[in-house]
Design a protein around this motif. Structure first.
Motif, PDB file in Angstrom:
ATOM      1  N   GLN A 149       0.830  -1.208   0.000  1.00  0.00           N
ATOM      2  CA  GLN A 149       0.000   0.000   0.000  1.00  0.00           C
ATOM      3  C   GLN A 149       0.859   1.251   0.000  1.00  0.00           C
ATOM      4  O   GLN A 149       0.553   2.227  -0.693  1.00  0.00           O
ATOM      5  CB  GLN A 149      -0.921  -0.008   1.216  1.00  0.00           C
ATOM      6  N   PHE A 150       1.938   1.234   0.779  1.00  0.00           N
ATOM      7  CA  PHE A 150       2.821   2.402   0.818  1.00  0.00           C
ATOM      8  C   PHE A 150       3.472   2.651  -0.538  1.00  0.00           C
ATOM      9  O   PHE A 150       3.553   3.792  -1.001  1.00  0.00           O
ATOM     10  CB  PHE A 150       3.898   2.212   1.885  1.00  0.00           C
ATOM     11  N   ASN A 151       3.944   1.605  -1.187  1.00  0.00           N
ATOM     12  CA  ASN A 151       4.602   1.775  -2.484  1.00  0.00           C
ATOM     13  C   ASN A 151       3.621   2.216  -3.566  1.00  0.00           C
ATOM     14  O   ASN A 151       3.984   2.996  -4.458  1.00  0.00           O
ATOM     15  CB  ASN A 151       5.295   0.472  -2.886  1.00  0.00           C
ATOM     16  N   VAL A 152       2.396   1.732  -3.497  1.00  0.00           N
ATOM     17  CA  VAL A 152       1.378   2.204  -4.437  1.00  0.00           C
ATOM     18  C   VAL A 152       1.109   3.684  -4.204  1.00  0.00           C
ATOM     19  O   VAL A 152       0.986   4.480  -5.153  1.00  0.00           O
ATOM     20  CB  VAL A 152       0.087   1.382  -4.292  1.00  0.00           C
ATOM     21  N   MET A 153       1.033   4.076  -2.928  1.00  0.00           N
ATOM     22  CA  MET A 153       0.806   5.474  -2.584  1.00  0.00           C
ATOM     23  C   MET A 153       1.954   6.352  -3.072  1.00  0.00           C
ATOM     24  O   MET A 153       1.743   7.453  -3.600  1.00  0.00           O
ATOM     25  CB  MET A 153       0.646   5.611  -1.070  1.00  0.00           C
ATOM     26  N   TYR A 154       3.166   5.855  -2.926  1.00  0.00           N
ATOM     27  CA  TYR A 154       4.334   6.622  -3.368  1.00  0.00           C
ATOM     28  C   TYR A 154       4.365   6.737  -4.891  1.00  0.00           C
ATOM     29  O   TYR A 154       4.807   7.749  -5.446  1.00  0.00           O
ATOM     30  CB  TYR A 154       5.618   5.965  -2.856  1.00  0.00           C
ATOM     31  N   SER A 155       3.888   5.710  -5.573  1.00  0.00           N
ATOM     32  CA  SER A 155       3.797   5.777  -7.032  1.00  0.00           C
ATOM     33  C   SER A 155       2.793   6.840  -7.456  1.00  0.00           C
ATOM     34  O   SER A 155       3.033   7.591  -8.407  1.00  0.00           O
ATOM     35  CB  SER A 155       3.387   4.411  -7.591  1.00  0.00           C
ATOM     36  N   TRP A 156       1.671   6.907  -6.743  1.00  0.00           N
ATOM     37  CA  TRP A 156       0.707   7.967  -7.028  1.00  0.00           C
ATOM     38  C   TRP A 156       1.323   9.342  -6.785  1.00  0.00           C
ATOM     39  O   TRP A 156       1.042  10.297  -7.513  1.00  0.00           O
ATOM     40  CB  TRP A 156      -0.537   7.797  -6.164  1.00  0.00           C
ATOM     41  N   LEU A 157       2.156   9.446  -5.754  1.00  0.00           N
ATOM     42  CA  LEU A 157       2.793  10.727  -5.448  1.00  0.00           C
ATOM     43  C   LEU A 157       3.627  11.220  -6.617  1.00  0.00           C
ATOM     44  O   LEU A 157       3.589  12.410  -6.961  1.00  0.00           O
ATOM     45  CB  LEU A 157       3.672  10.587  -4.200  1.00  0.00           C
ATOM     46  N   THR A 158       4.398  10.341  -7.244  1.00  0.00           N
ATOM     47  CA  THR A 158       5.240  10.760  -8.368  1.00  0.00           C
ATOM     48  C   THR A 158       4.410  11.259  -9.550  1.00  0.00           C
ATOM     49  O   THR A 158       4.823  12.179 -10.264  1.00  0.00           O
ATOM     50  CB  THR A 158       6.124   9.586  -8.824  1.00  0.00           C
ATOM     51  N   ILE A 159       3.239  10.656  -9.736  1.00  0.00           N
ATOM     52  CA  ILE A 159       2.362  11.091 -10.830  1.00  0.00           C
ATOM     53  C   ILE A 159       1.658  12.397 -10.484  1.00  0.00           C
ATOM     54  O   ILE A 159       1.594  13.331 -11.296  1.00  0.00           O
ATOM     55  CB  ILE A 159       1.335   9.984 -11.162  1.00  0.00           C
ATOM     56  N   VAL A 160       1.134  12.481  -9.253  1.00  0.00           N
ATOM     57  CA  VAL A 160       0.418  13.684  -8.823  1.00  0.00           C
ATOM     58  C   VAL A 160       1.347  14.887  -8.796  1.00  0.00           C
ATOM     59  O   VAL A 160       0.930  16.013  -9.096  1.00  0.00           O
ATOM     60  CB  VAL A 160      -0.214  13.438  -7.429  1.00  0.00           C
TER      61      VAL A 160
END
Length: 300
Positions: free
Chosen positions: A51-62
């Motif tokens: 979940q954390f890594n998915v969230m961090y991936s979203w951060l790079t896109i956002v």
């Protein structure tokens, strides 16, 4: 031996010293991240780690969508183009980034439930993500200006302190928190907020400019065209975790993220075997190594 090394270092031109320290910072940050990986995999479950890594991936896109990556291409180009007005230019882009982040924050708050469903995140996690978009931009603006001016000492200190503080604070929060995923993300946001906010006020004080129609227009026209390019790079490196998390489950995304991190360790371990080939290319080149050393601070 140490005395000879110190004397040789003192004789290095400023460009070489800056290149060396920026390179050290880059490797140090990567090493800290690698060392922290097995620690967090022990105190977090596979699902929480995913979940954390998915969230961090979203951060790079956002980050690209919200800030338009103003702290990268257009900022470096503008520091050279507006070299006589460099401080005002950096301050104006800081102001523009603040406006963009606040605007997108209002957009999020107006449709909070909708965006939470889209990203599968909580309100706290989304607000922490928007905060990190701003803090990372603040650091990159300050770092970009100092790299161009070859002012590496203060940048090295901030980079090393934040690199060490992130895993330390993250471990403390994760160990004592019930929601370990949010705690891990809040740890990153808190460290960046404390470590980077000072750079924002320093640049604003030096530049004394929040709004500049000329600088804002130049930055928006330049980076709006680069946004698809930035997104394409990030999607290639981050979409895999998001897809696995949505199509399979968070646990599978965590296992994949751990395997990806291990592959990065192998890349670092194989770098020494390429030293001879790099040295050979430099020796065969007619331009020599000096122009490469001058370009390194800009690249890093």
């Amino acid at each position: 031996m140490l005395v000879n090394i110190r004397n040789k270092y003192r004789c290095f031109p400023k460009q070489v010293k800056a290149s060396l320290w920026f390179l050290v910072c880059a490797f140090f940050e990567k090493s800290i991240s690698i060392i922290a990986t097995p620690i967090f995999t022990r105190i977090m479950s596979a699902s929480e780690y995913g979940q954390f890594n998915v969230m961090y991936s979203w951060l790079t896109i956002v980050t690209i969508i919200v800030s338009l990556n103003l702290c990268y291409g257009v900022h470096t180009q503008g520091l050279i183009k507006f070299s006589r007005d460099r401080r005002r230019y950096s301050a104006a882009l800081q102001g523009l980034t603040v406006v963009l982040v606040l605007t997108w924050t209002l957009v999020y708050l107006g449709l909070r439930d909708f965006w939470n469903n889209v990203f599968s995140l909580t309100t706290t996690q989304m607000l922490a993500m928007l905060l990190m978009v701003w803090t990372s931009s603040v650091f990159n603006f300050g770092a970009g200006e100092r790299r161009v001016a070859l002012q590496y000492k203060s940048l090295v200190v901030v980079t090393l302190l934040v690199a060490v503080a992130k895993p330390v604070v993250g471990v403390l929060l994760v160990v004592y928190a019930n929601d370990k995923v949010t705690a891990r993300f809040l740890g990153l946001a808190l460290v960046e907020l404390v470590g980077y906010t000072g750079l924002f006020f320093v640049q604003m004080y030096r530049g004394k400019t929040f709004f500049s129609r000329h600088f804002w227009r130049h930055a928006l026209m330049f980076n709006l065209l680069l946004a698809p390019h930035y997104l394409s790079q990030i999607v290639l490196s981050s979409a895999d975790r998001i897809m696995i998390g949505n199509m399979v489950n968070a646990k599978s995304a965590g296992i994949y993220s751990l395997a990806y991190s291990l592959s990065q360790i192998m890349i670092c371990l194989t770098l020494p075997y390429h030293k001879r080939s790099v040295r050979g290319c430099i020796k065969k080149s007619r331009i020599g190594a000096w122009p490469i050393l001058r370009v390194l601070p800009m690249v890093l």
